[in-house]
Design a protein around this motif. Structure first.
Motif, PDB file in Angstrom:
ATOM      1  N   ARG A 210      20.622  68.478  37.396  1.00 28.50           N
ATOM      2  CA  ARG A 210      19.562  69.141  36.615  1.00 28.50           C
ATOM      3  C   ARG A 210      18.801  68.124  35.759  1.00 28.50           C
ATOM      4  NH1 ARG A 210      21.318  74.181  33.252  1.00 28.50           N
ATOM      5  NH2 ARG A 210      22.564  72.657  32.131  1.00 28.50           N
ATOM      6  N   ARG A 212      18.492  64.904  36.281  1.00 29.83           N
ATOM      7  CA  ARG A 212      17.721  64.017  37.143  1.00 29.83           C
ATOM      8  C   ARG A 212      16.445  64.708  37.629  1.00 29.83           C
ATOM      9  NH1 ARG A 212      21.513  62.861  40.595  1.00 29.83           N
ATOM     10  NH2 ARG A 212      22.130  60.833  39.765  1.00 29.83           N
ATOM     11  N   ASP A 213      16.571  65.958  38.054  1.00 24.94           N
ATOM     12  CA  ASP A 213      15.401  66.706  38.514  1.00 24.94           C
ATOM     13  C   ASP A 213      14.385  66.878  37.391  1.00 24.94           C
ATOM     14  OD1 ASP A 213      16.536  66.929  41.002  1.00 24.94           O
ATOM     15  OD2 ASP A 213      17.192  69.009  40.746  1.00 24.94           O
ATOM     16  N   HIS A 216      12.505  63.535  36.825  1.00 26.36           N
ATOM     17  CA  HIS A 216      11.506  63.272  37.866  1.00 26.36           C
ATOM     18  C   HIS A 216      10.294  64.184  37.709  1.00 26.36           C
ATOM     19  CE1 HIS A 216      13.508  60.220  40.171  1.00 26.36           C
ATOM     20  NE2 HIS A 216      14.587  60.960  40.366  1.00 26.36           N
ATOM     21  N   LEU A 217      10.540  65.464  37.446  1.00 24.71           N
ATOM     22  CA  LEU A 217       9.438  66.417  37.318  1.00 24.71           C
ATOM     23  C   LEU A 217       8.572  66.086  36.109  1.00 24.71           C
ATOM     24  CD1 LEU A 217       7.981  68.984  38.188  1.00 24.71           C
ATOM     25  CD2 LEU A 217       9.617  70.299  36.824  1.00 24.71           C
TER      26      LEU A 217
END
Length: 277
Positions: A210, A212-213, A216-217
């Motif tokens: 979560r 990491r996502d 990136h987002l």
């Protein structure tokens, strides 16, 4: 020790992640940014490193008065003096500093979060608010900075929670939501006592994915026109992603230690984040 030296030592001693992240900001803004990071460190220590809540509340009240004194042009603390000295060309938003302090004050009243929506209030009040302050310092369009900087700050806080999980738990603070711990069959005593298990690994795999996502987002939403001016935040994101990878490779052994990157690796990561992309 003058106030700049104090801020440097407090927030970004040589070899630290913050030291390398700040080096990626335009040189003229580095002293002010260093002072902002030092202020955040003071706030963290006020509410997170006080074993006696009464002392924490006393220090919190003192910082409320000090921010007011800063706004009135009468700072007394080395960090406040540095902010005043370096904010002449880039005026600080004193209500934003008070709001950041109020966000950290949540730690005086709450040590657990029932679910992720409740945790996000904390992430936004602390991580999001601070990232907006940092972004606006160098942003080409400061009025729009909150739209893309706040998610960056929240994501960075998610990564920090994973990195500092063991230390926070031993101090009585667990930022992983209660319902998520229940879902993976992990209890608070496991974190406090450093008990590793397959269930803990699954929980951490979920938390890391979560974070990491989210990183990136949030990074993808930084406007192209702002990217070269946001070297510090971009470097922090790159360091957080690298640290999450290292934690994953180390089997999520974060309960008894802090997983760290070497200084030379930090230098390379932050350089690549700002110059090679």
């Amino acid at each position: 020790m003058n106030f700049d030296d104090y801020c440097q030592q407090k927030a970004a001693p040589p070899g630290s992640s913050t030291y390398y992240a700040l080096k990626r900001a335009p040189a003229t803004y580095q002293p002010l940014l260093t002072a902002l990071f030092a202020l955040r460190k003071e706030f963290e220590e006020t509410v997170k490193e006080m074993s006696d809540p009464a002392i924490g509340r006393t220090r919190f009240a003192w910082w409320q008065q000090e921010i007011a004194a800063l706004a009135a042009g009468q700072p007394t603390h080395p960090v406040s003096q540095a902010l005043a000295a370096h904010a002449e060309k880039n005026p600080l938003e004193y209500p934003a500093l008070q709001a950041l302090l109020a966000g950290y004050a949540m730690d005086l009243d709450q040590a657990r979060y029932l679910d992720y929506p409740n945790l996000r209030r904390y992430l936004n009040s602390v991580g999001g608010a601070f990232a907006v302050l940092v972004a606006r310092t160098t942003a080409r369009d400061p009025l729009q900075a909150s739209q893309w900087a706040a998610p960056l700050g929240e994501a960075l806080m998610l990564a920090q929670i994973i990195d500092e999980l063991g230390r926070d738990a031993r101090c009585g603070r667990i930022y992983i939501p209660v319902d998520e711990m229940q879902r993976f069959n992990v209890i608070a005593a496991d974190l406090i006592n450093g008990r590793y298990s397959d269930e803990f690994t699954s929980l951490m795999r979920f938390q890391t994915a979560r974070a990491r996502d989210a990183l990136h987002l949030a990074q993808s939403t930084v406007p192209a026109a702002e990217r070269r001016w946001q070297g510090t935040l971009r470097a922090q994101v790159a360091l957080a992603l690298a640290l999450l990878d290292e934690i994953e490779r180390d089997g999520y052994q974060v309960l008894h230690q802090r997983v760290a990157l070497t200084p030379i690796r930090k230098l390379w990561i932050t350089w690549r984040a700002t110059y090679a992309s």
